[in-house]
Design an enzyme around this catalytic site. Structure first.
Site, PDB file in Angstrom:
ATOM      1  N   ARG A 225       3.012   7.487  -6.288  1.00 61.74           N
ATOM      2  CA  ARG A 225       4.187   7.837  -5.607  1.00 61.74           C
ATOM      3  C   ARG A 225       5.186   6.626  -5.404  1.00 61.74           C
ATOM      4  O   ARG A 225       4.827   5.543  -5.418  1.00 61.74           O
ATOM      5  CB  ARG A 225       4.119   8.142  -4.100  1.00 61.74           C
ATOM      6  CG  ARG A 225       3.691   9.695  -4.026  1.00 61.74           C
ATOM      7  CD  ARG A 225       4.538  10.621  -4.481  1.00 61.74           C
ATOM      8  NE  ARG A 225       4.057  12.227  -4.454  1.00 61.74           N
ATOM      9  CZ  ARG A 225       3.638  12.858  -5.242  1.00 61.74           C
ATOM     10  NH1 ARG A 225       3.295  12.505  -6.702  1.00 61.74           N
ATOM     11  NH2 ARG A 225       3.337  14.280  -5.240  1.00 61.74           N
ATOM     12  N   HIS A 273       8.295  11.769 -13.973  1.00 61.20           N
ATOM     13  CA  HIS A 273       7.230  12.483 -12.964  1.00 61.20           C
ATOM     14  C   HIS A 273       6.554  13.643 -13.689  1.00 61.20           C
ATOM     15  O   HIS A 273       6.661  14.915 -13.309  1.00 61.20           O
ATOM     16  CB  HIS A 273       8.033  13.032 -11.671  1.00 61.20           C
ATOM     17  CG  HIS A 273       6.884  13.359 -10.661  1.00 61.20           C
ATOM     18  ND1 HIS A 273       7.185  13.048  -9.311  1.00 61.20           N
ATOM     19  CD2 HIS A 273       5.502  13.889 -10.710  1.00 61.20           C
ATOM     20  CE1 HIS A 273       6.158  13.520  -8.519  1.00 61.20           C
ATOM     21  NE2 HIS A 273       5.188  13.869  -9.470  1.00 61.20           N
TER      22      HIS A 273
HETATM   23  P1  NDP Z   1      -7.048  11.849  -3.308  1.00 58.65           P
HETATM   24  O1  NDP Z   1      -6.914  12.251  -1.900  1.00 58.65           O
HETATM   25  O2  NDP Z   1      -8.258  12.730  -3.977  1.00 58.65           O
HETATM   26  O3  NDP Z   1      -7.433  10.698  -3.440  1.00 58.65           O
HETATM   27  C1  NDP Z   1      -6.789   9.521  -2.773  1.00 58.65           C
HETATM   28  C2  NDP Z   1      -7.349   8.226  -2.879  1.00 58.65           C
HETATM   29  O4  NDP Z   1      -6.660   7.310  -2.284  1.00 58.65           O
HETATM   30  C3  NDP Z   1      -8.636   8.334  -2.198  1.00 58.65           C
HETATM   31  O5  NDP Z   1      -9.805   7.482  -2.902  1.00 58.65           O
HETATM   32  C4  NDP Z   1      -8.413   7.552  -0.890  1.00 58.65           C
HETATM   33  O6  NDP Z   1      -9.702   6.984  -0.100  1.00 58.65           O
HETATM   34  C5  NDP Z   1      -7.475   6.440  -1.375  1.00 58.65           C
HETATM   35  N1  NDP Z   1      -6.616   6.099  -0.119  1.00 58.65           N
HETATM   36  C6  NDP Z   1      -5.761   6.977   0.499  1.00 58.65           C
HETATM   37  N2  NDP Z   1      -5.403   6.208   1.454  1.00 58.65           N
HETATM   38  C7  NDP Z   1      -5.536   4.899   1.476  1.00 58.65           C
HETATM   39  C8  NDP Z   1      -5.556   3.488   1.995  1.00 58.65           C
HETATM   40  N3  NDP Z   1      -4.687   3.437   3.114  1.00 58.65           N
HETATM   41  N4  NDP Z   1      -5.945   2.472   1.854  1.00 58.65           N
HETATM   42  C9  NDP Z   1      -6.889   2.547   0.762  1.00 58.65           C
HETATM   43  N5  NDP Z   1      -7.310   3.876  -0.355  1.00 58.65           N
HETATM   44  C10 NDP Z   1      -6.405   4.821   0.259  1.00 58.65           C
HETATM   45  O7  NDP Z   1      -5.816  12.167  -4.173  1.00 58.65           O
HETATM   46  P2  NDP Z   1      -5.590  12.434  -5.578  1.00 58.65           P
HETATM   47  O8  NDP Z   1      -6.474  11.531  -6.417  1.00 58.65           O
HETATM   48  O9  NDP Z   1      -5.760  14.116  -6.060  1.00 58.65           O
HETATM   49  O10 NDP Z   1      -4.233  12.408  -5.921  1.00 58.65           O
HETATM   50  C11 NDP Z   1      -3.571  10.989  -5.660  1.00 58.65           C
HETATM   51  C12 NDP Z   1      -2.011  11.059  -5.766  1.00 58.65           C
HETATM   52  O11 NDP Z   1      -1.552  11.356  -7.166  1.00 58.65           O
HETATM   53  C13 NDP Z   1      -1.440  11.969  -4.834  1.00 58.65           C
HETATM   54  O12 NDP Z   1      -1.353  12.014  -3.541  1.00 58.65           O
HETATM   55  C14 NDP Z   1      -0.082  12.246  -5.466  1.00 58.65           C
HETATM   56  O13 NDP Z   1       0.698  11.149  -4.851  1.00 58.65           O
HETATM   57  C15 NDP Z   1      -0.236  11.788  -6.954  1.00 58.65           C
HETATM   58  N6  NDP Z   1       0.030  12.546  -8.108  1.00 58.65           N
HETATM   59  C16 NDP Z   1       0.911  12.155  -8.940  1.00 58.65           C
HETATM   60  C17 NDP Z   1       1.250  13.342  -9.994  1.00 58.65           C
HETATM   61  C18 NDP Z   1       2.308  12.731 -11.211  1.00 58.65           C
HETATM   62  O14 NDP Z   1       2.379  13.825 -11.787  1.00 58.65           O
HETATM   63  N7  NDP Z   1       2.677  11.674 -11.223  1.00 58.65           N
HETATM   64  C19 NDP Z   1       0.364  14.629 -10.199  1.00 58.65           C
HETATM   65  C20 NDP Z   1      -0.560  14.558  -9.015  1.00 58.65           C
HETATM   66  C21 NDP Z   1      -0.857  13.543  -8.071  1.00 58.65           C
HETATM   67  P3  NDP Z   1     -10.823   7.570   0.284  1.00 58.65           P
HETATM   68  O15 NDP Z   1     -11.453   8.243  -0.907  1.00 58.65           O
HETATM   69  O16 NDP Z   1     -11.690   6.605   1.052  1.00 58.65           O
HETATM   70  O17 NDP Z   1     -10.473   8.737   1.245  1.00 58.65           O
END
Ligand code: NDP
Length: 310
Positions: A225, A273
């Protein structure tokens, strides 16, 4: 009868209707499915996207769940009119698309492809890239998408370091967590891939201090993002050469305004995007499965934790 409202972008109804009906038919449930309703109080489930018509959930007095078509939920997670379970999209189409985009853009920078693609001027540029095993790539966020990308890059032999909020254990990936883990990750990351959700804990994560921690000439790849990065700090780091290139798919304002300095910067690549799109066929199966679960009282898949914001 279960009443399902398709509350995503009206233009996407045409591509989603048939896959949703196929997947719902396979559940054996009796249902209605429509992109509009005269009586919100009769809706049981909303198939939802933030760019669709619904932002006030108050009229949906009997709805059981909101089933998101997007992986990112920052646009809805704080919606105070939403008091029922919210799920987000995790499906193989979204994951495979992201793995392909991330791998492609990582290999572009790792192999120095631009040297040859843009350098067809009669000069014999004999640049030989290191092997992937000698290149450290960091994946920030090891969830559905980051975890899959980290594994794909590890399968190509990159030295992959991953960072997440809670500690992970992924074969072939050095997994870090917590603030110290972030420091240890950044100091060695020649290529940084951002796959974190946007929350209060991740906004401006890549600020001037953290960009400075990276090895000189590091590359940033952001399909997560836009607000994960402090834009001014990144532009400054690009200008000094601390960051050699940024490949950005997501921005604070989308579409990226025409006068934004990123457009004109020679060391920035912009994609609109498109890193990964939810695919109707695979996502319809997840939606139908969650409706089946809702009806049988089984836990929903991919439930959003409203407190952590993702
Ligand atoms: P998930 O919720 O499966 O994974 C998020 C990861 O980020 C987890 O490993 C989580 O840790 C980690 N995380 C969250 N907060 C923190 C923090 N404060 N510090 C450290 N690590 C953190 O999401 P997805 O993998 O499904 O998607 C990730 C992002 O990709 C989406 O939120 C979206 O913004 C983006 N996206 C972009 C797209 C595009 O076309 N550009 C398409 C789809 C998604 P933990 O495992 O410990 O919870």
């Amino acid at each position: 009868m279960i009443n399902i409202l398709f509350a995503a972008k009206p233009a996407s109804w045409a591509e989603y209707e048939a896959p949703l009906r196929r997947a719902l038919d396979d559940t054996g449930l009796a249902y209605t499915l429509s992109p509009d309703t005269n009586d919100p109080a009769t809706v049981d489930y909303l198939v939802y996207a933030p760019n669709g018509p619904v932002s006030d959930f108050t009229p949906f007095t009997h709805a059981k769940a909101v089933l998101g078509l997007w992986a990112g939920v920052e646009g809805i997670v704080g919606n105070e009119t939403l008091n029922i379970p919210l799920t987000r999209m995790v499906d193989y189409g979204l994951t495979e698309g992201m793995v392909e985009w991330v791998t492609g853009h990582t290999l572009r920078h790792h192999l120095g492809m631009d040297t040859h693609i843009f350098g067809q001027d009669g000069q014999w540029r004999d640049y030989v890239p290191p092997l992937a095993r000698d290149r450290t790539v960091a994946v920030l966020g090891l969830g559905a998408l980051g975890g899959a990308c980290a594994q794909a890059l590890a399968a190509l032999n990159f030295n992959v370091v991953g960072w997440s909020r809670t500690q992970k254990d992924i074969a072939g990936v050095t997994c870090m967590s917590g603030p110290d883990g972030l420091d240890q990750t950044l100091v060695q990351a020649e290529i940084v891939i951002l796959l974190l959700p946007l929350t209060t804990g991740t906004e401006n994560l890549l600020n001037a201090t953290r960009l400075d921690q990276l090895p000189k000439s590091a590359v940033i790849i952001n399909p997560g993002r836009g607000p994960l990065i402090d834009d001014d700090a990144l532009l400054a780091a690009l200008d000094t050469g601390q960051i050699s290139h940024a490949t950005l798919d997501v921005f604070r304002i989308e579409p990226l305004p025409i006068n934004h300095p990123y457009w004109a910067h020679p060391q920035v690549t912009i994609t609109p995007h498109i890193a990964s799109e939810t695919r109707p066929d695979s996502s319809a199966r997840v939606i139908a499965e969650n409706i089946r679960r809702g009806e049988t009282g089984e836990p929903y898949l991919h439930l959003v934790d409203r407190n952590s914001g993702y």
